[in-house]
Design a protein around this motif. Structure first.
Motif, short mmCIF file in Angstrom:
data_model
loop_
_atom_site.label_atom_id
_atom_site.label_comp_id
_atom_site.label_asym_id
_atom_site.label_seq_id
_atom_site.Cartn_x
_atom_site.Cartn_y
_atom_site.Cartn_z
N THR A 508 0.81 -1.22 0.00
CA THR A 508 0.00 0.00 0.00
C THR A 508 0.84 1.26 0.00
O THR A 508 0.57 2.21 -0.75
CB THR A 508 -0.93 0.01 1.22
OG1 THR A 508 -1.75 -1.16 1.19
CG2 THR A 508 -1.80 1.26 1.23
N THR A 509 1.86 1.31 0.85
CA THR A 509 2.72 2.51 0.89
C THR A 509 3.36 2.76 -0.46
O THR A 509 3.40 3.89 -0.96
CB THR A 509 3.81 2.35 1.96
OG1 THR A 509 3.19 2.23 3.24
CG2 THR A 509 4.76 3.53 1.96
N SER A 788 14.79 10.89 -1.81
CA SER A 788 13.76 9.86 -1.70
C SER A 788 13.78 8.89 -2.88
O SER A 788 13.44 7.71 -2.72
CB SER A 788 12.38 10.50 -1.57
OG SER A 788 12.09 11.34 -2.68
N ASP A 789 14.15 9.36 -4.08
CA ASP A 789 14.22 8.44 -5.21
C ASP A 789 15.26 7.36 -4.99
O ASP A 789 15.03 6.17 -5.25
CB ASP A 789 14.48 9.20 -6.52
CG ASP A 789 15.63 10.19 -6.43
OD1 ASP A 789 16.00 10.60 -5.31
OD2 ASP A 789 16.16 10.59 -7.48
N TRP A 790 16.40 7.76 -4.43
CA TRP A 790 17.45 6.76 -4.17
C TRP A 790 17.03 5.78 -3.07
O TRP A 790 17.42 4.61 -3.10
CB TRP A 790 18.76 7.43 -3.80
CG TRP A 790 19.38 8.30 -4.85
CD1 TRP A 790 20.11 9.42 -4.64
CD2 TRP A 790 19.38 8.10 -6.29
NE1 TRP A 790 20.54 9.95 -5.84
CE2 TRP A 790 20.11 9.17 -6.86
CE3 TRP A 790 18.80 7.16 -7.13
CZ2 TRP A 790 20.29 9.28 -8.24
CZ3 TRP A 790 18.97 7.28 -8.51
CH2 TRP A 790 19.71 8.32 -9.06
N ILE A 791 16.25 6.24 -2.11
CA ILE A 791 15.79 5.31 -1.07
C ILE A 791 14.97 4.19 -1.70
O ILE A 791 15.13 3.01 -1.35
CB ILE A 791 14.96 6.03 0.01
CG1 ILE A 791 15.84 6.98 0.83
CG2 ILE A 791 14.30 5.02 0.94
CD1 ILE A 791 15.08 7.74 1.91
N PHE A 804 11.85 -4.08 2.38
CA PHE A 804 11.49 -3.06 1.40
C PHE A 804 10.51 -2.06 2.00
O PHE A 804 10.71 -0.83 1.92
CB PHE A 804 10.88 -3.71 0.15
CG PHE A 804 10.31 -2.74 -0.83
CD1 PHE A 804 11.12 -2.04 -1.71
CD2 PHE A 804 8.93 -2.50 -0.87
CE1 PHE A 804 10.59 -1.13 -2.61
CE2 PHE A 804 8.39 -1.59 -1.77
CZ PHE A 804 9.22 -0.91 -2.64
N GLU A 805 9.47 -2.57 2.63
CA GLU A 805 8.46 -1.67 3.19
C GLU A 805 9.00 -0.85 4.34
O GLU A 805 8.63 0.33 4.49
CB GLU A 805 7.24 -2.49 3.63
CG GLU A 805 6.50 -3.14 2.45
CD GLU A 805 5.21 -3.80 2.87
OE1 GLU A 805 4.77 -3.59 4.02
OE2 GLU A 805 4.63 -4.53 2.06
N SER A 806 9.90 -1.41 5.14
CA SER A 806 10.49 -0.64 6.24
C SER A 806 11.28 0.55 5.73
O SER A 806 11.30 1.61 6.36
CB SER A 806 11.40 -1.56 7.08
OG SER A 806 10.65 -2.55 7.74
N LEU A 807 11.92 0.39 4.59
CA LEU A 807 12.74 1.47 4.05
C LEU A 807 11.92 2.56 3.36
O LEU A 807 12.34 3.72 3.34
CB LEU A 807 13.78 0.90 3.08
CG LEU A 807 14.94 0.13 3.73
CD1 LEU A 807 15.70 -0.69 2.70
CD2 LEU A 807 15.89 1.10 4.44
N ILE A 808 10.76 2.21 2.80
CA ILE A 808 10.00 3.22 2.06
C ILE A 808 8.92 3.90 2.90
O ILE A 808 8.48 5.00 2.55
CB ILE A 808 9.36 2.64 0.78
CG1 ILE A 808 8.28 1.62 1.11
CG2 ILE A 808 10.43 2.06 -0.14
CD1 ILE A 808 7.38 1.30 -0.07
N LYS A 809 8.49 3.30 3.99
CA LYS A 809 7.42 3.93 4.78
C LYS A 809 7.77 5.33 5.26
O LYS A 809 6.91 6.23 5.25
CB LYS A 809 7.05 3.03 5.96
CG LYS A 809 6.16 1.86 5.57
CD LYS A 809 5.77 1.00 6.76
CE LYS A 809 4.84 -0.13 6.33
NZ LYS A 809 4.48 -1.02 7.46
N PRO A 810 9.03 5.60 5.67
CA PRO A 810 9.34 6.98 6.08
C PRO A 810 9.22 8.00 4.95
O PRO A 810 9.04 9.19 5.23
CB PRO A 810 10.79 6.86 6.57
CG PRO A 810 10.95 5.44 6.97
CD PRO A 810 10.13 4.67 5.98
N ILE A 811 9.31 7.57 3.68
CA ILE A 811 9.14 8.51 2.58
C ILE A 811 7.70 9.01 2.54
O ILE A 811 7.44 10.22 2.39
CB ILE A 811 9.49 7.87 1.23
CG1 ILE A 811 10.89 7.28 1.23
CG2 ILE A 811 9.36 8.90 0.09
CD1 ILE A 811 11.22 6.51 -0.04
#
Length: 854
Positions: A508-509, A788-791, A804-811
């Protein structure tokens, strides 16, 4: 802003129109998605109108740069008027003057302030009680240009200024500033605003904050910090009051975003109103994608079981067609006959200096803004004050017919508004729908190698006369109206498909991030027809603009991060981004043994204007992206066309790429760095890409040679970059205790080349999870800011979905909670969610990289 506004009003009375139901975006986006700014009209870098913040009727709608590009909407229910879109404003009194000259050609009017160019050594430097007695005193403006009153030649400057007020104004605050490259403003210790990019002319930016919330009678401290990343230093700012018209606001009850649409719902006087902005940016149809016409749809229905008399008023300011308020404009009206007749109005500058300026913080001032709607005979026009038109709409629900006293063209030095009113009659439970077309004809879009080029939708146009150009735009408006019903269905299907695919790929994120990025990434480009040498009517060329990062056009290291979106939905557009760089080298105009950084400053693409090369960066980018094209297309035919240039660039990487010298990479804001381990990965993957392409072309010998070399260099890399702790790989070779995101490794995974052992990426991912901050993973160990694109690229290295989700949720948390409510920026601070720089850039197309994996 409205300064002595005049109105060019169009009354459209609609008869025998079909009722329609608004499309719900549920299933195409998360209902909880709250973007920092919402796209409304997104055609290209010039025609780009957004609602900053959360409420559509809270402040003026704006160009992505922050300049008001006003769309104002009023709803009249049983004689009572409510504002649902925009908030007409004008500039009030000066609160704190800038050093801005009082008139053109005059000298600065300096003021004194405390400043320092080395770090204050305290995070309390902006507080009123901070002791600045040891700071130097200087006069504004501060900078390195001739005429600047106080020299500033370092990377940073901190300024504190005391202002004593007898009284505090009641309106909102505007910042009036010049800067290079950015500033952060504090008032009595509170962070109020920030801006990035370059603004050599004084620009007005709304803070969105009431003066009474920030200022007080007596002593006030206004503090700002400015940074410079290249070019001349300069900064100065002042404060003015922003006043608004006293119009009652409708209650916004909801907002939803999908890939191609933004939808708002309101309640007012017992009536519900849904307003939908539709941008048919469908990449499988380049004619529609390029056509500079988008839609606003209004759907009303009774909410209380009673019938209500309902009228809608919509206007669009001529500020959309000028770079600076006050430029003289001309207006015109017309009608397109046929089965679906349209009434239209247009406005543009009187001067019409086509392709006459370039830069970053600039807006178009050639071509014409068009507003059109289905109509019949009896359409009327008027010129008057905005207040007069609004007052008449309040009284009568329409704008008067003054055809008897009007003229077909008029030049004015004030703001003109194109206005449309709809009389919906008695509205009950059954929804009633109307729609409006918003278009912009730029006449000529890009200058390429000295030749003005047409936008793609105009590629068959050979007209040079004003009337001829007008007829071409009339055809575009007519086609857009004919396509309206079909495009609503197509956009609905596409939005659901994109969201479903992104949901399957990353959760979802991730799906929400892709929705956020879609229109922004596309609209930061211009699709044009290449010159005849590229084909009978030219091949599609897709030029990016570096929004608030220096204004370059066709930048390779902007193409690189944005490429995944176009690899996913139409590789032809990626070829259109790469082609100008290939041609630049192959034509002999670029003679260096590595790829250029850019082909000019938007919209002039006559050759590189960036002041410094990025040799390893751009060679690696061009080789990798050409390999990615071959991967998604299943052949290397495009690479075959440019094999000579690719061979030149891979030769450079073989000689200089593995252990890079002190040079810039795409993260140039972080400064020069030697022995950059992530840049070395890019060089290795560029070499591997060349081998991969050779194999696709049937050259097994070259394929083996280059893949073998890449794997050998990868082993050497692992030795040089390994941190002594064994937990990760370093920022630069032989530099223990440092680290960085190795986002360039992603192409080894996507292209399935097996250049680096898989454990390299997985070890890095495990280490990154220990370095997360509330708003994301820092770019590297030097600072806490990130990209954020590099994240998202880094997160896609993960083999576990939960990682994967742990790394993108803060974005997504950053996008939702950042105090800087502006079009999504890709460079932000991970500790507090503040914007550092950039805004509305195409690089967020890189969010789609996870979809390439699946």
């Amino acid at each position: 802003m409205f300064a002595r506004p005049l109105v060019l009003a169009l009354l459209l009375v609609f008869m025998n129109l079909n009722d329609g139901h608004s499309q719900s975006l549920i299933g195409a986006a998360s209902a909880a998605l709250n973007p920092p700014a919402t796209p409304l009209i997104t055609v290209d870098p010039y025609t780009s109108i957004w609602s900053f913040g959360d409420q559509l009727n809270d402040q003026p709608t704006r160009h992505w740069t922050g300049r008001p590009h006003a769309l104002n909407g009023l709803l009249r229910v049983d004689g009572t008027v409510f504002r649902f879109m925009g908030n007409p404003t004008f500039v009030g009194d000066t609160v704190m003057r800038a050093a801005q000259p009082r008139q053109v050609g005059a000298s600065y009017t300096p003021y004194e302030a405390k400043f320092r160019t080395d770090s204050p050594g305290s995070d309390q430097w902006m507080q009123p009680r901070f002791d600045d007695s040891q700071w130097a005193t200087g006069q504004a403006p501060f900078g390195s240009r001739p005429g600047d009153k106080t020299a500033w030649t370092t990377n940073d400057i901190w300024v504190r200024r005391e202002v004593v007020l007898d009284r505090v104004p009641q309106g909102r605050l505007l910042v009036n500033a010049i800067y290079n490259d950015n500033y952060e403003l504090f008032i009595n210790g509170q962070r109020v605003a920030g801006a990035s990019g370059v603004s050599p002319n004084y620009e007005l930016t709304s803070t969105g904050r009431q003066a009474t919330d920030l200022l007080k009678p007596g002593r006030n401290v206004i503090a700002f910090h400015s940074q410079n990343f290249g070019g001349q230093q300069f900064v100065d700012l002042g404060l003015l009051q922003e006043r608004s018209m006293d119009l009652r606001a409708a209650t916004q009850t909801g907002k939803q975003l999908s890939a191609t649409r933004s939808q708002y719902t309101f309640e007012a006087g017992g009536v519900g109103l849904t307003v939908t902005f539709m941008a048919p940016l469908l990449m499988d149809n380049l004619d529609v994608l390029s056509r500079p016409v988008q839609y606003i749809t209004y759907t009303t229905q009774s909410l209380d079981g009673q019938e209500h008399q309902v009228e809608i008023y919509q206007d669009a300011s001529s500020d959309i067609a000028v770079d600076n308020p006050g430029q003289p404009v001309t207006w015109r009206r017309g009608r397109v006959a046929g089965k679906q007749p349209l009434n239209w109005l247009r406005v543009g500058t009187a001067e019409q200096k086509i392709l006459g300026k370039k830069g970053d913080n600039v807006r178009i001032d050639w071509g014409h803004l068009y507003i059109a709607a289905p109509g019949q005979t009896g359409t009327s026009h008027r010129i008057g004050t905005m207040a007069g038109s609004v007052n008449q709409f309040e009284r009568e629900g329409l704008v008067s017919d003054i055809r008897a006293g009007g003229r077909p063209n008029m030049i004015t030095d004030s703001t003109v508004v194109l206005a449309t009113s709809f009389n919906l009659g008695r509205v009950a439970d059954k929804p009633v729908e109307r729609h409006l077309l918003v278009g912009y004809d730029d006449l000529k879009a890009i200058e390429y190698v000295g030749q003005p080029l047409n936008a793609w939708w105009r590629r068959y146009d050979r007209q040079n006369s004003t009337i001829g150009s007008e007829l071409v735009m009339e055809k575009a408006l007519s086609a857009a109206e004919s396509d309206y019903v079909t495009l609503k269905k197509t956009c609905t299907a596409f939005d659901r498909s994109l969201y479903t695919d992104a949901l399957k790929a990353g959760g979802t994120t991730y799906a929400d991030l892709c929705v956020l990025a879609y229109r922004q990434a596309i609209a930061a480009h211009k699709l044009v027809a290449g010159p005849p040498m590229a084909g009978p009517n030219g091949q599609p060329l897709f030029f990016s603009k570096e929004n608030f990062s220096n204004g370059s056009i066709g930048t390779v290291d902007v193409t690189y991060p944005s490429a995944p979106l176009f690899l996913k939905y139409n590789p032809t557009l990626l070829k259109g981004m790469l082609e100008p760089i290939f041609h630049y080298s192959e034509s002999g105009r670029w003679t260096k043994p590595f790829a250029a950084h850019d082909v000019g400053t938007y919209p002039i693409a006559n050759g590189q204007t960036y002041g410094e090369d990025m040799p390893v960066e751009e060679c690696g980018n061009m080789l990798i992206l050409t390999a990615a094209l071959a991967h998604v297309e299943g052949n290397a035919n495009y690479a075959r066309q440019h094999w000579s240039a690719l061979t030149t660039w891979v030769t450079y990487l073989k000689q200089h790429g593995f252990d890079p010298t002190n040079q810039l990479c795409t993260d140039d804001f972080a400064g020069h760095i030697a022995r950059n381990a992530n840049l070395s990965v890019k060089a290795i993957m560029g070499i591997a890409s060349y081998g991969y392409l050779a194999g696709k072309l049937g050259d097994a010998t070259t394929e083996t040679e280059y893949l073998r070399l890449a794997r050998y260099l990868a082993k050497q890399w692992m030795t040089l970059a390994k941190d002594p702790t064994g937990t990760h790989y370093t920022l630069t070779f032989d530099n223990p205790g440092t680290w960085s995101q190795k986002y360039n490794l992603i192409w080894d995974k996507l292209l399935k080349l097996n250049i680096f052992p898989e454990e390299v990426a997985q070890q890095e991912v495990a280490f990154y999870l220990t370095k997360q901050q509330p708003f994301g993973l820092p770019l590297d160990s030097r600072r806490t800011y990130t990209k954020s694109d590099w994240i998202v690229w880094t997160a896609t290295l993960a083999n576990k979905q939960e990682d994967f989700e742990s790394l993108i949720k803060p974005i997504l948390r950053f996008a939702t909670e950042s105090p800087d409510r502006v079009p999504l920026n890709d460079w932000h601070e991970t500790t507090n969610g503040h914007k550092v720089g950039f805004q509305a850039r195409s690089v967020v197309g890189g969010y789609f990289i996870k979809m390439l994996e699946k």
